[in-house]
Design a protein around this motif. Structure first.
Motif, mmCIF file in Angstrom:
data_model
loop_
_atom_site.group_PDB
_atom_site.id
_atom_site.type_symbol
_atom_site.label_atom_id
_atom_site.label_comp_id
_atom_site.label_asym_id
_atom_site.label_seq_id
_atom_site.Cartn_x
_atom_site.Cartn_y
_atom_site.Cartn_z
ATOM 1 N N ALA A 28 0.826 -1.207 0.000
ATOM 2 C CA ALA A 28 0.000 0.000 0.000
ATOM 3 C C ALA A 28 0.865 1.265 0.000
ATOM 4 O O ALA A 28 0.609 2.215 -0.751
ATOM 5 N N LYS A 29 1.911 1.270 0.824
ATOM 6 C CA LYS A 29 2.773 2.450 0.925
ATOM 7 C C LYS A 29 3.427 2.769 -0.412
ATOM 8 O O LYS A 29 3.555 3.942 -0.800
ATOM 9 N N ALA A 30 3.855 1.753 -1.133
ATOM 10 C CA ALA A 30 4.514 1.960 -2.424
ATOM 11 C C ALA A 30 3.582 2.596 -3.437
ATOM 12 O O ALA A 30 4.044 3.198 -4.424
ATOM 13 N N ARG A 31 2.280 2.482 -3.199
ATOM 14 C CA ARG A 31 1.288 3.039 -4.117
ATOM 15 C C ARG A 31 0.599 4.282 -3.555
ATOM 16 O O ARG A 31 -0.387 4.757 -4.123
ATOM 17 N N GLY A 32 1.092 4.770 -2.412
ATOM 18 C CA GLY A 32 0.507 5.950 -1.806
ATOM 19 C C GLY A 32 -0.891 5.717 -1.268
ATOM 20 O O GLY A 32 -1.693 6.661 -1.172
ATOM 21 N N LEU A 33 -1.176 4.478 -0.872
ATOM 22 C CA LEU A 33 -2.504 4.102 -0.386
ATOM 23 C C LEU A 33 -2.461 3.830 1.107
ATOM 24 O O LEU A 33 -1.403 3.522 1.672
ATOM 25 N N PRO A 34 -3.604 3.910 1.786
ATOM 26 C CA PRO A 34 -3.637 3.557 3.211
ATOM 27 C C PRO A 34 -3.409 2.062 3.398
ATOM 28 O O PRO A 34 -3.636 1.255 2.485
ATOM 29 N N ARG A 35 -2.944 1.679 4.586
ATOM 30 C CA ARG A 35 -2.677 0.262 4.873
ATOM 31 C C ARG A 35 -3.916 -0.598 4.655
ATOM 32 O O ARG A 35 -3.817 -1.766 4.263
ATOM 33 N N THR A 36 -5.090 -0.009 4.898
ATOM 34 C CA THR A 36 -6.333 -0.753 4.697
ATOM 35 C C THR A 36 -6.434 -1.288 3.279
ATOM 36 O O THR A 36 -6.901 -2.409 3.051
ATOM 37 N N ALA A 37 -5.991 -0.486 2.308
ATOM 38 C CA ALA A 37 -6.041 -0.932 0.915
ATOM 39 C C ALA A 37 -5.157 -2.155 0.705
ATOM 40 O O ALA A 37 -5.504 -3.071 -0.044
ATOM 41 N N GLY A 38 -4.002 -2.174 1.371
ATOM 42 C CA GLY A 38 -3.130 -3.336 1.271
ATOM 43 C C GLY A 38 -3.770 -4.579 1.858
ATOM 44 O O GLY A 38 -3.654 -5.674 1.303
ATOM 45 N N HIS A 39 -4.454 -4.413 2.989
ATOM 46 C CA HIS A 39 -5.118 -5.564 3.612
ATOM 47 C C HIS A 39 -6.249 -6.092 2.720
ATOM 48 O O HIS A 39 -6.464 -7.305 2.638
#
Length: 244
Positions: A28-39
């Motif tokens: 998520a961080k690599a894409r500038g997204l919140p951690r929730t998006a990664g989950h």
């Protein structure tokens, strides 16, 4: 969802594959997204990997979904993860059942909210008779805590006079683990490039083969699982015996 037959001459798949799913936050961080998006993308990877494991003929798939240490994460993140767990149990179990997949949960349920425990109980009961694949989710799970709990059970049995101290052996302790009726993992995979086991299946992984993948968990799927299996099949598993 069909199980693909093993091609003639190919080695059989590992019976039990366990995966430490790591890298949602970095994805998520690599894409500038919140951690929730990664989950959320990680949950999609769970679906792909379960489907692949069944198709490849794996009998047991254990996923490290939420560790005992994860309770220390920020409250908002824990709340989001528990929400995703609720969604998974409500929305995915019917599909698991349709495809003959049994769901098992291991870990300390006392820290989970009552509604999640109810969903777990209902999901396990619904899928109990399925045999195509056993999907084990490790929730609120820690390997050291599991061993301590088993030792306490043994100590209580000795104190009660129902077990002799000199009768305690590996089998006696194994029988008191969450995984008492599950074979030990043959292959343990960790994603995201990290090379540690993070308190996961410490007792059970004594003779497992380990594969560390640089792929972040949200990008994991059948191709990566097959890569790990090829690596596994290239190993010489001696279980402590002298080299040939």
């Amino acid at each position: 969802m069909e199980t693909a037959p093993t091609p003639a001459g190919s080695p059989p798949p590992p019976v039990h594959v366990a995966i430490i799913m790591d890298g949602n936050g970095r994805w998520a961080k690599a894409r500038g997204l919140p951690r929730t998006a990664g989950h959320k993308r990680g949950a999609e990877a769970v679906r792909r990997t379960v489907e692949a494991a069944r198709a490849l003929g794996i009998s047991y798939l254990t996923l490290y979904a939420f560790s005992s240490e994860n309770w220390k994460r920020p409250t908002n993140e824990v709340t989001d993860l528990m929400g995703l767990l609720r969604l998974y149990l409500r929305n995915e179990v019917s599909n698991l059942h349709k495809n003959g997949i049994r769901l098992r949960i291991i870990g300390d349920r006392s820290r989970l909210s009552p509604d999640i425990v109810t969903l777990i109980d209902e999901s396990e009961a619904k899928t109990a008779g399925n045999t195509a694949l056993t999907l084990v989710l490790a929730l609120s799970y820690g390997g050291r805590q599991e061993i301590v709990a088993a030792a306490r059970h043994l100590a209580a049995a000795v104190a009660a006079g129902t077990l002799q101290a000199d009768a305690i052996d590996e089998q006696a302790l194994s029988a008191r683990l969450f995984t008492a009726d599950i074979p030990d993992p043959d292959l343990v995979i960790r994603t995201s490039g990290e090379k540690r086991i993070s308190n996961f299946l410490l007792w059970q992984s004594a003779y497992a083969e380990f594969v560390f993948s640089d792929v972040l968990w949200p990008d994991f799927g059948r191709d990566q699982l097959e890569d790990a299996m090829r690596d596994f099949h290239g190993r010489d598993r001696r279980y402590g015996n002298a080299p040939g």
